[in-house]
Design a protein around this motif. Structure first.
Motif, PDB file in Angstrom:
ATOM      1  N   VAL A  98      36.230 -52.212  20.959  1.00 25.46           N
ATOM      2  CA  VAL A  98      37.618 -51.793  21.163  1.00 25.46           C
ATOM      3  C   VAL A  98      37.686 -50.279  21.327  1.00 25.46           C
ATOM      4  N   VAL A  99      37.025 -49.563  20.440  1.00 25.81           N
ATOM      5  CA  VAL A  99      37.047 -48.096  20.488  1.00 25.81           C
ATOM      6  C   VAL A  99      36.431 -47.584  21.787  1.00 25.81           C
ATOM      7  N   CYS A 100      35.273 -48.125  22.182  1.00 19.30           N
ATOM      8  CA  CYS A 100      34.607 -47.678  23.415  1.00 19.30           C
ATOM      9  C   CYS A 100      35.452 -47.987  24.644  1.00 19.30           C
ATOM     10  N   GLY A 101      36.082 -49.166  24.659  1.00 16.44           N
ATOM     11  CA  GLY A 101      36.907 -49.541  25.802  1.00 16.44           C
ATOM     12  C   GLY A 101      38.075 -48.605  25.995  1.00 16.44           C
ATOM     13  N   VAL A 102      38.746 -48.229  24.908  1.00 12.07           N
ATOM     14  CA  VAL A 102      39.891 -47.320  24.997  1.00 12.07           C
ATOM     15  C   VAL A 102      39.419 -45.918  25.385  1.00 12.07           C
ATOM     16  N   ALA A 103      38.315 -45.469  24.800  1.00 13.75           N
ATOM     17  CA  ALA A 103      37.791 -44.141  25.134  1.00 13.75           C
ATOM     18  C   ALA A 103      37.427 -44.055  26.611  1.00 13.75           C
ATOM     19  N   LYS A 104      36.815 -45.100  27.133  1.00 15.90           N
ATOM     20  CA  LYS A 104      36.447 -45.116  28.549  1.00 15.90           C
ATOM     21  C   LYS A 104      37.699 -45.053  29.427  1.00 15.90           C
ATOM     22  N   GLY A 105      38.754 -45.743  29.016  1.00 19.74           N
ATOM     23  CA  GLY A 105      40.001 -45.717  29.774  1.00 19.74           C
ATOM     24  C   GLY A 105      40.641 -44.344  29.807  1.00 19.74           C
ATOM     25  N   ILE A 153      39.905 -40.210  21.165  1.00 20.21           N
ATOM     26  CA  ILE A 153      41.106 -41.054  21.083  1.00 20.21           C
ATOM     27  C   ILE A 153      42.131 -40.410  20.152  1.00 20.21           C
ATOM     28  N   ALA A 154      41.652 -39.862  19.047  1.00 19.91           N
ATOM     29  CA  ALA A 154      42.555 -39.175  18.114  1.00 19.91           C
ATOM     30  C   ALA A 154      43.227 -37.992  18.798  1.00 19.91           C
ATOM     31  N   HIS A 155      42.470 -37.271  19.626  1.00 16.66           N
ATOM     32  CA  HIS A 155      43.059 -36.148  20.364  1.00 16.66           C
ATOM     33  C   HIS A 155      44.148 -36.627  21.324  1.00 16.66           C
ATOM     34  N   GLU A 156      43.887 -37.749  22.001  1.00 16.40           N
ATOM     35  CA  GLU A 156      44.880 -38.304  22.929  1.00 16.40           C
ATOM     36  C   GLU A 156      46.151 -38.699  22.191  1.00 16.40           C
ATOM     37  N   LEU A 157      45.994 -39.364  21.064  1.00 20.36           N
ATOM     38  CA  LEU A 157      47.154 -39.793  20.277  1.00 20.36           C
ATOM     39  C   LEU A 157      47.884 -38.588  19.693  1.00 20.36           C
TER      40      LEU A 157
END
Length: 272
Positions: A108-115, A162-166
């Motif tokens: 899940v984490v890798c998929g979101v990071a790739k997106g 991901i934390a940076h994006e959020l």
């Protein structure tokens, strides 16, 4: 639904109920190795040597077969598993296929990071927050096997991005309370990443918590000096002076401009 947690201590749950796998330490490591790389072929001989290095090859292969049988038996507890056929042998290789009835937190984490770094439409705040909530610690936390170190760093880098994006989305909405919470979570696992220190100092100030900003900084800089013997970066000290001296609307807007800047010095373009 079977849920596999590898971010933090290893755990498996089926329909919300924790399962305690009888795999032994080497078997748990093997399972984590397969779960974190779905769809990848793994040579039996290499896995046996990696996780049962103290055994002769034939005994190590037998231990691998036993661990796979036990892991497949756990999967069979989920009615969707169809006999655990997604953990299978292909010649001299082993492969784990990620099916819709299995959620592995690392995937899940890798998929979101790739997106985030690709052309996939940006995720919403609830989507990203769900991923951040999945991160309960470094990959296979507590297990310092050298085989996990590279994967641990890769997944942590994905988490930080991901934390940076959020964080950027929360700040854009002037939701400084949740922005502060995100910074605290990153700094809990990665205490010397000063980008997030500056963000939390500014966000606390903008949320009318200047005293807490100063208190947080004092605790953090003492830990920085005591643990690794270095001083804060000049830009962190500059922001602290602004926060402590903030008296006018112009001062607030200067700090707001710094907090709302999205410039970031870490990329995960090749992390996955």
């Amino acid at each position: 639904m079977m849920e596999v947690s590898l971010l933090g201590p290893f755990s498996i749950s089926i329909n919300g109920k924790r399962v305690y796998p009888d795999l032994g330490r080497s078997g748990l490591r093997m399972a984590a190795h397969l779960f974190v790389s779905p769809g990848k072929l793994h040579r039996r001989e290499k896995i046996a040597d990696l996780f049962w290095p103290e055994m002769p090859l034939e005994r190590a292969r037998a231990a691998l077969n036993s661990a796979m049988w036990r892991l497949r038996k756990i999967m069979c507890q989920d009615p969707n598993s169809k006999g655990g056929g997604n953990l299978r042998s292909v010649g001299d290789n082993v492969i784990f296929d990620l099916e819709p009835w299995i959620q592995v937190d690392t995937s899940v984490v890798c998929g979101v990071a790739k997106g985030i770094c690709g052309s996939v439409a940006p995720k919403t705040i609830p989507d990203l927050q769900r991923v951040i909530d999945l991160y309960q610690g470094p990959f296979m936390d507590g297990d310092d096997d050298a085989a996990f170190l590279e994967e641990r760093e890769r997944l942590h880098t994905c988490f930080v991005e991901i934390a940076h994006e959020l964080l950027t989305l929360y700040i854009a909405r002037r939701d400084y309370q949740n922005a502060t919470t995100i910074c605290r979570k990153v700094l809990y696992f990665d205490p010397y990443r000063e980008f997030f220190v500056r963000k939390i100092l500014g966000a606390l100030c903008l949320n009318e918590q200047r005293a807490e900003a100063a208190s947080f900084y004092e605790r953090w800089q003492k830990s920085l000096r005591d643990d690794i013997g270095v001083a804060p970066l000049p830009e962190t000290l500059d922001l602290l002076r602004m926060v402590r001296g903030c008296k006018s609307v112009e001062d607030v807007e200067t700090i707001r401009a710094i907090v709302h800047s999205s410039r970031y010095d870490v990329s995960i373009q090749n992390a996955w």
